[in-house]
Motif scaffolding. Structure first.
Motif, PDB file in Angstrom:
ATOM      1  N   MET A   1      39.615  39.330  40.708  1.00 42.74           N
ATOM      2  CA  MET A   1      38.357  39.320  39.974  1.00 42.74           C
ATOM      3  C   MET A   1      37.875  38.093  39.666  1.00 42.74           C
ATOM      4  SD  MET A   1      39.302  42.737  37.946  1.00 42.74           S
ATOM      5  CE  MET A   1      37.585  43.104  37.384  1.00 42.74           C
ATOM      6  N   THR A   2      36.605  37.961  39.569  1.00 41.56           N
ATOM      7  CA  THR A   2      35.824  36.662  39.058  1.00 41.56           C
ATOM      8  C   THR A   2      35.804  36.887  37.557  1.00 41.56           C
ATOM      9  OG1 THR A   2      33.610  37.709  39.187  1.00 41.56           O
ATOM     10  CG2 THR A   2      34.390  36.701  41.232  1.00 41.56           C
ATOM     11  N   ARG A   3      35.527  35.738  36.981  1.00 43.51           N
ATOM     12  CA  ARG A   3      35.422  35.648  35.629  1.00 43.51           C
ATOM     13  C   ARG A   3      34.237  36.547  35.111  1.00 43.51           C
ATOM     14  NH1 ARG A   3      38.252  34.326  30.994  1.00 43.51           N
ATOM     15  NH2 ARG A   3      36.859  35.334  29.233  1.00 43.51           N
TER      16      ARG A   3
ATOM     17  N   HIS B   1      34.538  34.335  21.415  1.00 44.62           N
ATOM     18  CA  HIS B   1      36.105  34.277  20.758  1.00 44.62           C
ATOM     19  C   HIS B   1      36.624  33.404  21.908  1.00 44.62           C
ATOM     20  CE1 HIS B   1      37.479  37.222  23.870  1.00 44.62           C
ATOM     21  NE2 HIS B   1      36.504  37.531  23.818  1.00 44.62           N
ATOM     22  N   GLU B   2      38.073  33.068  21.668  1.00 44.61           N
ATOM     23  CA  GLU B   2      38.774  32.164  22.538  1.00 44.61           C
ATOM     24  C   GLU B   2      39.895  32.965  22.543  1.00 44.61           C
ATOM     25  OE1 GLU B   2      39.217  28.327  21.023  1.00 44.61           O
ATOM     26  OE2 GLU B   2      37.161  28.055  20.293  1.00 44.61           O
ATOM     27  N   GLY B   3      39.918  33.896  23.309  1.00 40.07           N
ATOM     28  CA  GLY B   3      40.984  35.061  23.626  1.00 40.07           C
ATOM     29  C   GLY B   3      42.129  34.465  24.726  1.00 40.07           C
ATOM     30  N   GLY B   4      42.939  34.923  25.225  1.00 34.93           N
ATOM     31  CA  GLY B   4      43.718  34.414  25.942  1.00 34.93           C
ATOM     32  C   GLY B   4      42.918  34.141  27.529  1.00 34.93           C
ATOM     33  N   SER B   5      43.985  33.708  28.296  1.00 32.14           N
ATOM     34  CA  SER B   5      43.523  33.289  29.789  1.00 32.14           C
ATOM     35  C   SER B   5      43.877  34.620  30.601  1.00 32.14           C
ATOM     36  CB  SER B   5      43.954  31.931  30.197  1.00 32.14           C
ATOM     37  OG  SER B   5      43.708  31.885  31.561  1.00 32.14           O
ATOM     38  N   LEU B   6      42.845  34.816  31.497  1.00 30.58           N
ATOM     39  CA  LEU B   6      43.217  35.857  32.623  1.00 30.58           C
ATOM     40  C   LEU B   6      43.952  35.092  33.731  1.00 30.58           C
ATOM     41  CD1 LEU B   6      39.765  37.810  32.462  1.00 30.58           C
ATOM     42  CD2 LEU B   6      41.927  38.654  31.759  1.00 30.58           C
ATOM     43  N   SER B   7      44.139  33.933  33.906  1.00 30.93           N
ATOM     44  CA  SER B   7      44.722  33.516  34.932  1.00 30.93           C
ATOM     45  C   SER B   7      46.135  33.410  34.755  1.00 30.93           C
ATOM     46  CB  SER B   7      44.283  32.044  35.082  1.00 30.93           C
ATOM     47  OG  SER B   7      44.595  31.236  33.880  1.00 30.93           O
TER      48      SER B   7
ATOM     49  N   ASP C   1      46.928  42.719  37.017  1.00 29.70           N
ATOM     50  CA  ASP C   1      45.860  42.515  36.643  1.00 29.70           C
ATOM     51  C   ASP C   1      45.760  43.127  35.243  1.00 29.70           C
ATOM     52  OD1 ASP C   1      44.741  41.370  38.945  1.00 29.70           O
ATOM     53  OD2 ASP C   1      44.420  43.169  39.783  1.00 29.70           O
ATOM     54  N   ARG C   2      46.038  44.284  34.882  1.00 33.28           N
ATOM     55  CA  ARG C   2      46.196  44.877  33.515  1.00 33.28           C
ATOM     56  C   ARG C   2      46.863  43.837  32.526  1.00 33.28           C
ATOM     57  NH1 ARG C   2      47.208  49.325  35.986  1.00 33.28           N
ATOM     58  NH2 ARG C   2      49.421  49.377  35.001  1.00 33.28           N
ATOM     59  N   ARG C   3      48.007  43.457  32.885  1.00 31.06           N
ATOM     60  CA  ARG C   3      48.748  42.547  32.082  1.00 31.06           C
ATOM     61  C   ARG C   3      47.808  41.212  31.760  1.00 31.06           C
ATOM     62  NH1 ARG C   3      54.296  43.568  35.292  1.00 31.06           N
ATOM     63  NH2 ARG C   3      54.774  45.613  34.432  1.00 31.06           N
ATOM     64  N   ALA C   4      46.846  40.735  32.618  1.00 31.75           N
ATOM     65  CA  ALA C   4      46.381  39.567  32.099  1.00 31.75           C
ATOM     66  C   ALA C   4      45.036  40.084  31.530  1.00 31.75           C
ATOM     67  CB  ALA C   4      46.008  39.042  33.756  1.00 31.75           C
ATOM     68  N   LEU C   5      44.659  41.071  31.750  1.00 31.90           N
ATOM     69  CA  LEU C   5      43.409  41.626  31.016  1.00 31.90           C
ATOM     70  C   LEU C   5      43.971  41.910  29.792  1.00 31.90           C
ATOM     71  CD1 LEU C   5      40.665  42.741  30.739  1.00 31.90           C
ATOM     72  CD2 LEU C   5      41.567  45.056  31.338  1.00 31.90           C
ATOM     73  N   HIS C   6      45.175  42.518  29.391  1.00 29.58           N
ATOM     74  CA  HIS C   6      45.766  42.773  28.060  1.00 29.58           C
ATOM     75  C   HIS C   6      45.984  41.647  27.002  1.00 29.58           C
ATOM     76  CE1 HIS C   6      48.683  43.650  24.982  1.00 29.58           C
ATOM     77  NE2 HIS C   6      48.151  45.001  25.036  1.00 29.58           N
TER      78      HIS C   6
END
Ligand code: SF4
Length: 119
Positions: free
Chosen positions: A1-3, A113-119, A93-98
């Motif tokens: 998925m794209t950003r 906000h500066e949440g975590g990274s999806l990569s 993907d869900r773990r990255a999203l989580h």
């Protein structure tokens, strides 16, 4: 998925933040494609013993009216320990999203906000 796609998912999930989990569960059980199909006696099962990939997850859940509710509920209940296909996403993907979703700002904080990274 794209950003942009991740941002869209996070935006949709934010709209469910105030919805109680039992309401989400009711929506999934009432409208979830796999639940309605199951009631007809043909539960769709991924035809693989391997971890489902993103394309399989998207295909599995395509057309489901309860994707956002399903995804929100899985993020709340399974969190980073999620497995299988839920909400149109594969588990990686869900773990990255989580990682990002769990650090989303509360209502009293700004949307920047500066949440975590999806990569
Ligand atoms: S999003 Fe997928 S797993 Fe969730 S209820 Fe719909 S079809 Fe089932």
């Amino acid at each position: 998925m794209t950003r942009d796609q991740w941002d869209d998912v996070l935006h949709r999930l934010a709209g469910l933040d105030q919805v109680p989990s039992d309401v989400l569960r009711d929506a999934v059980e009432r409208d979830g494609l796999c639940h309605t199909t199951h009631r007809e006696g043909e539960p769709p099962e991924p035809d693989t013993a391997e971890e489902p990939d993103s394309a399989l997850a998207a295909h599995f859940c395509a057309g489901c009216a309860a994707q956002d509710e399903c995804l929100a509920l899985e993020l709340r209940t399974a969190g980073a320990e999620t497995h299988g296909i839920w909400g149109g996403l594969a588990e990686h993907d869900r773990r990255a999203l989580h990682r990002v979703w769990a650090h989303r700002p509360s209502d009293s904080e700004t949307s920047d906000h500066e949440g975590g990274s999806l990569s």
